[in-house]
Write a protein that holds these residues in place. Sequence first.
Motif, PDB file in Angstrom:
ATOM      1  N   ILE A  21       0.861  -1.185   0.000  1.00 32.28           N
ATOM      2  CA  ILE A  21       0.000   0.000   0.000  1.00 32.28           C
ATOM      3  C   ILE A  21       0.888   1.221   0.000  1.00 32.28           C
ATOM      4  CG2 ILE A  21      -1.860   1.224   1.165  1.00 32.28           C
ATOM      5  CD1 ILE A  21      -2.592  -1.387   2.542  1.00 32.28           C
ATOM      6  N   TYR A  22       0.841   1.965  -1.071  1.00 34.77           N
ATOM      7  CA  TYR A  22       1.608   3.212  -1.151  1.00 34.77           C
ATOM      8  C   TYR A  22       0.749   4.325  -0.566  1.00 34.77           C
ATOM      9  CZ  TYR A  22       4.570   6.934  -2.927  1.00 34.77           C
ATOM     10  OH  TYR A  22       5.396   8.028  -3.010  1.00 34.77           O
ATOM     11  N   LEU A  23       1.192   4.935   0.545  1.00 33.14           N
ATOM     12  CA  LEU A  23       0.437   5.960   1.266  1.00 33.14           C
ATOM     13  C   LEU A  23       0.869   7.337   0.790  1.00 33.14           C
ATOM     14  CD1 LEU A  23       0.492   4.430   4.855  1.00 33.14           C
ATOM     15  CD2 LEU A  23      -1.350   4.355   3.162  1.00 33.14           C
ATOM     16  N   ILE A  24      -0.094   8.054   0.248  1.00 32.00           N
ATOM     17  CA  ILE A  24       0.151   9.413  -0.227  1.00 32.00           C
ATOM     18  C   ILE A  24       0.075  10.362   0.966  1.00 32.00           C
ATOM     19  CG2 ILE A  24      -0.629  11.217  -1.810  1.00 32.00           C
ATOM     20  CD1 ILE A  24      -1.912   8.994  -3.492  1.00 32.00           C
ATOM     21  N   ASP A  25       1.043  11.226   1.088  1.00 31.76           N
ATOM     22  CA  ASP A  25       1.145  12.100   2.254  1.00 31.76           C
ATOM     23  C   ASP A  25       0.072  13.183   2.217  1.00 31.76           C
ATOM     24  OD1 ASP A  25       2.315  13.121   4.623  1.00 31.76           O
ATOM     25  OD2 ASP A  25       3.294  14.679   3.415  1.00 31.76           O
ATOM     26  N   VAL A  26      -0.474  13.488   3.403  1.00 25.65           N
ATOM     27  CA  VAL A  26      -1.366  14.646   3.614  1.00 25.65           C
ATOM     28  C   VAL A  26      -0.769  15.451   4.754  1.00 25.65           C
ATOM     29  CG1 VAL A  26      -3.416  13.452   2.775  1.00 25.65           C
ATOM     30  CG2 VAL A  26      -2.827  13.347   5.210  1.00 25.65           C
ATOM     31  N   ASN A  27      -1.151  16.744   4.816  1.00 26.06           N
ATOM     32  CA  ASN A  27      -0.572  17.633   5.808  1.00 26.06           C
ATOM     33  C   ASN A  27      -1.279  17.422   7.151  1.00 26.06           C
ATOM     34  OD1 ASN A  27       1.042  19.572   6.904  1.00 26.06           O
ATOM     35  ND2 ASN A  27      -0.112  21.314   6.084  1.00 26.06           N
ATOM     36  N   ASP A  28      -0.794  16.447   7.908  1.00 24.08           N
ATOM     37  CA  ASP A  28      -1.407  16.126   9.190  1.00 24.08           C
ATOM     38  C   ASP A  28      -0.419  16.220  10.342  1.00 24.08           C
ATOM     39  OD1 ASP A  28       0.125  14.030   8.353  1.00 24.08           O
ATOM     40  OD2 ASP A  28      -1.299  12.466   8.971  1.00 24.08           O
ATOM     41  N   PRO A  68       4.709  21.617  12.124  1.00 29.43           N
ATOM     42  CA  PRO A  68       6.170  21.734  12.222  1.00 29.43           C
ATOM     43  C   PRO A  68       6.600  21.974  13.653  1.00 29.43           C
ATOM     44  CG  PRO A  68       5.230  23.733  11.295  1.00 29.43           C
ATOM     45  CD  PRO A  68       4.091  22.751  11.414  1.00 29.43           C
ATOM     46  N   VAL A  69       7.799  21.557  13.997  1.00 28.90           N
ATOM     47  CA  VAL A  69       8.366  21.671  15.353  1.00 28.90           C
ATOM     48  C   VAL A  69       9.640  22.488  15.256  1.00 28.90           C
ATOM     49  CG1 VAL A  69       9.275  20.422  17.339  1.00 28.90           C
ATOM     50  CG2 VAL A  69       7.378  19.467  16.019  1.00 28.90           C
ATOM     51  N   LEU A  70       9.760  23.489  16.191  1.00 28.58           N
ATOM     52  CA  LEU A  70      10.914  24.377  16.170  1.00 28.58           C
ATOM     53  C   LEU A  70      12.177  23.643  16.607  1.00 28.58           C
ATOM     54  CD1 LEU A  70      11.786  27.375  15.759  1.00 28.58           C
ATOM     55  CD2 LEU A  70      11.485  27.660  18.237  1.00 28.58           C
ATOM     56  N   VAL A  71      13.267  23.957  15.974  1.00 31.12           N
ATOM     57  CA  VAL A  71      14.594  23.413  16.293  1.00 31.12           C
ATOM     58  C   VAL A  71      15.566  24.583  16.265  1.00 31.12           C
ATOM     59  CG1 VAL A  71      16.425  21.832  15.586  1.00 31.12           C
ATOM     60  CG2 VAL A  71      14.015  21.174  15.289  1.00 31.12           C
ATOM     61  N   SER A  91      11.312  21.155  11.905  1.00 31.91           N
ATOM     62  CA  SER A  91      11.220  19.797  11.362  1.00 31.91           C
ATOM     63  C   SER A  91       9.749  19.424  11.265  1.00 31.91           C
ATOM     64  CB  SER A  91      11.960  18.804  12.270  1.00 31.91           C
ATOM     65  OG  SER A  91      11.359  18.752  13.542  1.00 31.91           O
ATOM     66  N   ASP A  92       9.436  18.668  10.180  1.00 34.90           N
ATOM     67  CA  ASP A  92       8.048  18.300   9.924  1.00 34.90           C
ATOM     68  C   ASP A  92       8.030  16.848   9.492  1.00 34.90           C
ATOM     69  OD1 ASP A  92       5.386  18.047   9.169  1.00 34.90           O
ATOM     70  OD2 ASP A  92       5.289  20.113   8.443  1.00 34.90           O
ATOM     71  N   ALA A  93       7.172  16.034  10.141  1.00 32.34           N
ATOM     72  CA  ALA A  93       7.083  14.617   9.795  1.00 32.34           C
ATOM     73  C   ALA A  93       6.500  14.402   8.409  1.00 32.34           C
ATOM     74  CB  ALA A  93       6.256  13.868  10.836  1.00 32.34           C
ATOM     75  N   ASP A  94       5.792  15.399   7.882  1.00 32.93           N
ATOM     76  CA  ASP A  94       5.250  15.267   6.540  1.00 32.93           C
ATOM     77  C   ASP A  94       6.364  15.434   5.516  1.00 32.93           C
ATOM     78  OD1 ASP A  94       2.645  14.900   7.455  1.00 32.93           O
ATOM     79  OD2 ASP A  94       2.373  17.068   7.723  1.00 32.93           O
ATOM     80  N   VAL A 144      11.015  32.063  24.914  1.00 29.28           N
ATOM     81  CA  VAL A 144      10.535  32.916  23.821  1.00 29.28           C
ATOM     82  C   VAL A 144       9.591  32.093  22.971  1.00 29.28           C
ATOM     83  CG1 VAL A 144      11.197  34.352  21.867  1.00 29.28           C
ATOM     84  CG2 VAL A 144      12.707  34.192  23.883  1.00 29.28           C
ATOM     85  N   PRO A 145       8.314  32.451  22.820  1.00 25.93           N
ATOM     86  CA  PRO A 145       7.388  31.734  21.938  1.00 25.93           C
ATOM     87  C   PRO A 145       7.592  32.165  20.488  1.00 25.93           C
ATOM     88  CG  PRO A 145       6.211  33.465  23.073  1.00 25.93           C
ATOM     89  CD  PRO A 145       7.616  33.512  23.622  1.00 25.93           C
ATOM     90  N   ILE A 146       7.513  31.183  19.572  1.00 27.76           N
ATOM     91  CA  ILE A 146       7.668  31.436  18.132  1.00 27.76           C
ATOM     92  C   ILE A 146       6.592  30.657  17.410  1.00 27.76           C
ATOM     93  CG2 ILE A 146       9.173  31.198  16.118  1.00 27.76           C
ATOM     94  CD1 ILE A 146      11.568  31.477  17.945  1.00 27.76           C
ATOM     95  N   MET A 147       5.925  31.293  16.457  1.00 29.02           N
ATOM     96  CA  MET A 147       4.906  30.668  15.630  1.00 29.02           C
ATOM     97  C   MET A 147       5.561  30.154  14.353  1.00 29.02           C
ATOM     98  SD  MET A 147       2.326  31.174  17.599  1.00 29.02           S
ATOM     99  CE  MET A 147       1.004  30.642  16.507  1.00 29.02           C
ATOM    100  N   VAL A 148       5.427  28.799  14.096  1.00 30.28           N
ATOM    101  CA  VAL A 148       6.018  28.166  12.914  1.00 30.28           C
ATOM    102  C   VAL A 148       4.898  27.602  12.078  1.00 30.28           C
ATOM    103  CG1 VAL A 148       7.670  26.480  12.060  1.00 30.28           C
ATOM    104  CG2 VAL A 148       8.061  27.578  14.273  1.00 30.28           C
ATOM    105  N   SER A 149       4.895  27.924  10.773  1.00 27.67           N
ATOM    106  CA  SER A 149       3.869  27.438   9.840  1.00 27.67           C
ATOM    107  C   SER A 149       4.544  26.713   8.681  1.00 27.67           C
ATOM    108  CB  SER A 149       3.021  28.605   9.309  1.00 27.67           C
ATOM    109  OG  SER A 149       2.396  29.297  10.371  1.00 27.67           O
ATOM    110  N   ASP A 150       3.919  25.560   8.222  1.00 28.39           N
ATOM    111  CA  ASP A 150       4.472  24.828   7.081  1.00 28.39           C
ATOM    112  C   ASP A 150       3.822  25.325   5.800  1.00 28.39           C
ATOM    113  OD1 ASP A 150       1.967  23.724   7.043  1.00 28.39           O
ATOM    114  OD2 ASP A 150       2.586  21.818   7.960  1.00 28.39           O
ATOM    115  N   SER A 151       4.064  24.602   4.671  1.00 28.28           N
ATOM    116  CA  SER A 151       3.574  25.014   3.356  1.00 28.28           C
ATOM    117  C   SER A 151       2.432  24.149   2.873  1.00 28.28           C
ATOM    118  CB  SER A 151       4.731  24.976   2.343  1.00 28.28           C
ATOM    119  OG  SER A 151       5.757  25.854   2.713  1.00 28.28           O
ATOM    120  N   GLY A 152       1.775  23.418   3.762  1.00 30.90           N
ATOM    121  CA  GLY A 152       0.670  22.560   3.347  1.00 30.90           C
ATOM    122  C   GLY A 152      -0.536  23.366   2.895  1.00 30.90           C
TER     123      GLY A 152
END
Length: 929
Positions: free
Chosen positions: A615-622, A625-628, A649-652, A701-709
């Motif tokens: 089964i080839y699993l197609i990635d979805v944005n689920d 991202p986590v700050l590093v 870093s993003d598991a997607d 320090v809080p930082i907001m990180v957004s991915d490109s999904g």
Amino acid sequence: MNLFFVVTLACALAVESSLGSPEGLTVDPCRPGFSQSFYTAFVSREMLRGQSILKDTLLSSGRVKFKACHLNERISFESSDPKFGVRPDGSLYAQREVANLSEPIQFMVTARGSKDTHIWETTVKLALAGHTLPPPINQIGGEASFHLRSHHNHYPNPRVITFPRRHQRGSSTNGLRRQKRDWVIPPINVPENSRGPFPQMLVRIRSDQDKEIEIRYSITGAGADQPPSDVYIIDPVTGKMSVTKPLDREDRASYHLRAHAVDVNGNQMEPPIDLYIYVIDMNDNRPEFKNQVYNGSVPEGSKPGTSVMRVTAFDADDSTMPNGLVHYRILNQSPHIPIPNMFTINGATGEISTIAAGLDREKVSQYTLIVQATDMEGSLSFGLSNTATALITVTDVNDNPPEFDTKTFLGEVPENAVGVVVANLTVRDRDQPHTPNWNAVYRIVGGDSMGHFTIRTDEITNDGRVTVVKPVDYERNGAFMLTVVVSNQAHLASGIPSSLSSTAGVTISVLDVNEAPVFPSNPKMIRFEEGVPADTTLTIFAALDPDRFIQQTVRYSKLSDPGNWLRINRTNGQITTTAILDRESPYVKNNVYEATFLAVDNGSPPATGTGTLQIYLIDVNDNVPVLVPKEAQLCERSRPSSRINITASDADSEPNAGPYVFELPSFPPSVRRNWTISRLNGEYAQLRLRIPYLEAGVYRVPIMVSDSGNPPLTNRSMIRVKVCPCDEHGDCTAVGAVASASLGTGAIIAILICIIILLSMVLLFVVWMKRREKERQTKPLLIDPEDDVRDNILKYDEEGGGEEDQDYDLSQLQQPETLDHMMSKPAGVRRVDERPIIPESQYPVRPTLPHPGDIGDFIIDGLRAADNDPTAPPYDSLLVFDYEGSGSTAGSVSSLDSSSSGEQDYDYLNDWGPRFKKLADLYGGGEED
């Protein structure tokens, strides 16, 4: 003026030929070689008077005469003396000028044949003619004469050899001067193995001055005064030379001696003369073969005249004479199959060859020949013989094609089997086993277009084993009809046809077996987006049963499902999900989730097939991202180099991961007031101070990180920043690092608990040490009372006796604890240790804090007090023995008598201490009153 001399060298040549007699040869009497081994040529004195022999002067006009056994045989001659030569026609001539012949000239002439490597030699001696000359053998043109004479000394008839004499011409009245006598000494021939008597005279040497002066003769050279010494001797007075023992030509064939003539004072009276002695060969050696057994081989079916081998015998006698000429013949052949004379031998060379056809290895594999070698040119009447054995092996050729034992072979094979031998093909071949002529090679020439079978040859039996190399299917082909041809590794010999029996048919039946169900697509790949919910139907993964002629039911089951995400319908193979499919799960490798299923039919026995579903699993944005990194360090004062590189870093996977967007939240307001973020690229950004100075400490320090999904996911992450004072290089100082460090509540509590435990342990240890010290001060003795080993009465438990002692009361031997107990015992032996009623002795008191040096003194004082204390056990008491018991095996004690003599000295008892004082008084008190 040209001078001519005549010399004729006679040479006879012989050639042997085979005429095909029963022995194989007839010997031609023509033999090669010079007719004589020594020639003497005499030149008249008048020929050389006042002149010399000019270059190119012809010395011989004769021709070499030989028997023309071969018309095209050419003989060439060579001279060992460069001054003379021999032309092809046999003429002897001078190649250089020769001034005189005052001394004889001797050289060798060698003859060589054009067809034979053998050479023949003779000796030619050229000298002036003397007074006593033999009659001339030739006269040429009246100009000069030259004599060629062969000398044969018929031993033992000696002759007289006179030294040459010289005449002088000078101031004397006769006007003469000495000149060498014209006399040449011919060689002396002596037969070998003479029987004597010895010494035996050969010649007599004399000088013509022996009438005027007393002459002494002597000989020198090998055989006289040189090794081998004393073979020849000479009488110094008479000049008679003799041989002292039998000669052996095989040991030495010739001798060269010099004869001397001196007066009695040792003055030389004559020039030395040369004596040549030749040993005449006798037939005293038998031919000897180099080997007693010769091994040769010849292919079977060889034509007549085929060379097989050569035997060689050597005869030590003269090979130029009949004594050393060996002739070969075959005496016997075994076996006499197909005829007694299958081979012949060349009598001169010993080469064995076939003379008849019919050699067949399958009938006779080896022949044994007895070969005889005889000298004297093969004369059985006069020659000596010897024999050897020749073993001739008939080698195999491929003259027998392999043939099948039967025209048809049968076999059977289960379908789908591989590497199974289904038929055994047997052949016969009469050629030599385990050779290329015998080894069989099998080929399938028909009936197997798909290459299901091959035939391998058994190296030992030569059988052909039909083997399956590709599985066969009963449903497609139930039987095979193969056409097989057999041949040898080696090609058949020329003229040997192939046999019809070299081709056979092989019928192979295919046996039907229960085949396992087969998944048409294995592995089967399907594609789905991740996050598929449970109970979703993915596909139908069904298998086919190859057994088309049998109706069977297939059931499905799961073999491998790492995440336990799937289930399969047992009857139709439908695949459904039991959990959400997650592409980021560790069970997914390279976006593929793999599971294995079984398909089992109801055959006998049941067969199982295996299929793999991918089964080839197609990635979805689920995944957000986590700050590093999570922590960083920054200087308290803003400077260009003081900044923090951050990423995420993003598991997607793409495009649901980067590029990322980094922002500071608007709340609390102090975040944007103190910090700022600048974008470097799609993956990295920089965090730095907005204000010039920030007090050292730890800041979250809080930082907001957004991915490109699509849509993008945003995550609020915290980075822990340690702000500290820095040096000129931008590195935190040690004081600043400590000041900026902070500990949590849990860490502080753990540290306090550890400090309390450590203090408690130290307090307990101090209390224990104080108590131990107090115990040591209050202890009166060095050792415990239980460990006191001073003299005490020790009680031992009773030990049971043997069988004869079972009736005794062993309690009598025990120490009574009270007197009453002892009085209640029956009459018998009684032991009462009674303590004297006197004041007790005073023992030394142990000091409260003893010094280690006082321990020894304390022990010695206590021992002395115990020895002098009469109240210390054991006590001196009277033992009463009033009962010995009936039936005792021991005798009466009263029957014992003291063996002591009056001279015994008991004074040593005084040295044993107070306990032996009474004994010392009784026995050591001196003489009796």
